[in-house]
Design a protein around this motif. Sequence first.
Motif, short mmCIF file in Angstrom:
data_model
loop_
_atom_site.label_atom_id
_atom_site.label_comp_id
_atom_site.label_asym_id
_atom_site.label_seq_id
_atom_site.Cartn_x
_atom_site.Cartn_y
_atom_site.Cartn_z
N ALA A 171 11.24 0.66 -7.83
CA ALA A 171 10.62 -0.41 -8.61
C ALA A 171 11.61 -1.56 -8.83
O ALA A 171 11.24 -2.73 -8.70
CB ALA A 171 10.13 0.14 -9.95
N GLN A 172 12.85 -1.23 -9.13
CA GLN A 172 13.86 -2.26 -9.31
C GLN A 172 14.12 -2.99 -8.00
O GLN A 172 14.31 -4.21 -7.98
CB GLN A 172 15.16 -1.67 -9.84
CG GLN A 172 15.06 -1.23 -11.28
CD GLN A 172 16.33 -0.54 -11.76
OE1 GLN A 172 17.15 -0.08 -10.98
NE2 GLN A 172 16.49 -0.47 -13.08
N GLN A 187 2.89 5.86 -3.02
CA GLN A 187 3.99 6.71 -3.49
C GLN A 187 4.00 6.79 -5.01
O GLN A 187 4.22 7.86 -5.58
CB GLN A 187 5.33 6.19 -2.96
CG GLN A 187 5.50 6.44 -1.48
CD GLN A 187 6.80 5.88 -0.94
OE1 GLN A 187 7.58 5.26 -1.66
NE2 GLN A 187 7.03 6.08 0.35
N ILE A 188 3.77 5.66 -5.66
CA ILE A 188 3.73 5.65 -7.13
C ILE A 188 2.58 6.52 -7.63
O ILE A 188 2.73 7.33 -8.54
CB ILE A 188 3.62 4.21 -7.67
CG1 ILE A 188 4.94 3.46 -7.40
CG2 ILE A 188 3.27 4.20 -9.15
CD1 ILE A 188 4.85 1.97 -7.64
N ALA A 189 1.40 6.39 -7.00
CA ALA A 189 0.22 7.15 -7.41
C ALA A 189 0.42 8.65 -7.22
O ALA A 189 -0.12 9.45 -7.99
CB ALA A 189 -1.00 6.69 -6.62
N GLY A 244 0.82 -1.22 0.00
CA GLY A 244 0.00 0.00 0.00
C GLY A 244 0.84 1.26 0.00
O GLY A 244 0.54 2.22 -0.72
N MET A 245 1.91 1.27 0.81
CA MET A 245 2.78 2.45 0.84
C MET A 245 3.46 2.67 -0.50
O MET A 245 3.54 3.80 -1.00
CB MET A 245 3.84 2.31 1.95
CG MET A 245 3.31 2.57 3.33
SD MET A 245 4.61 2.61 4.57
CE MET A 245 4.65 0.89 5.06
N ARG A 246 3.93 1.58 -1.10
CA ARG A 246 4.60 1.70 -2.39
C ARG A 246 3.63 2.18 -3.47
O ARG A 246 3.96 3.05 -4.27
CB ARG A 246 5.24 0.37 -2.79
CG ARG A 246 6.53 0.11 -2.04
CD ARG A 246 7.11 -1.23 -2.39
NE ARG A 246 8.51 -1.30 -1.97
CZ ARG A 246 9.16 -2.43 -1.79
NH1 ARG A 246 8.56 -3.59 -1.98
NH2 ARG A 246 10.42 -2.42 -1.43
N VAL A 294 9.99 12.28 4.91
CA VAL A 294 10.95 13.22 4.33
C VAL A 294 10.41 13.78 3.02
O VAL A 294 10.43 14.98 2.79
CB VAL A 294 12.32 12.53 4.10
CG1 VAL A 294 13.25 13.40 3.29
CG2 VAL A 294 12.95 12.16 5.44
N GLY A 295 9.88 12.90 2.15
CA GLY A 295 9.40 13.33 0.84
C GLY A 295 8.07 14.04 0.89
O GLY A 295 7.77 14.86 0.02
#
Length: 92
Positions: free
Chosen positions: A40-41, A29-31, A24-26, A88-89
């Motif tokens: 992603a890698q 962040q992508i969305a 969900g967090m990933r 941070v982001g």
Amino acid sequence: MLGPWIKLTLDATLLGLEAQSVIGMRLSQIAMGQGSPAEAQLMVAEKMLAFMDAATTIAAGGSAHRVVSDYRRHVQANARRLTRDCRVGCEH
């Protein structure tokens, strides 16, 4: 006699919940456009390394308990890192 099975079941359930949190967090962040190609890698590389670690553990006589415990440690580390990265982001 059922104690080890109950612990394995509980740990596997927690692993599933923790993994869903990381997913969900990933995805969040992508969305939001904050995901990076490196992340992603990393997701793909982690899956391959996790499989190799699990296979090595089992081949060396390890248990399913050990495999789940190792997976949980890695997933929890990802959750901490992604939470820190978001703080941070997301401040900007």
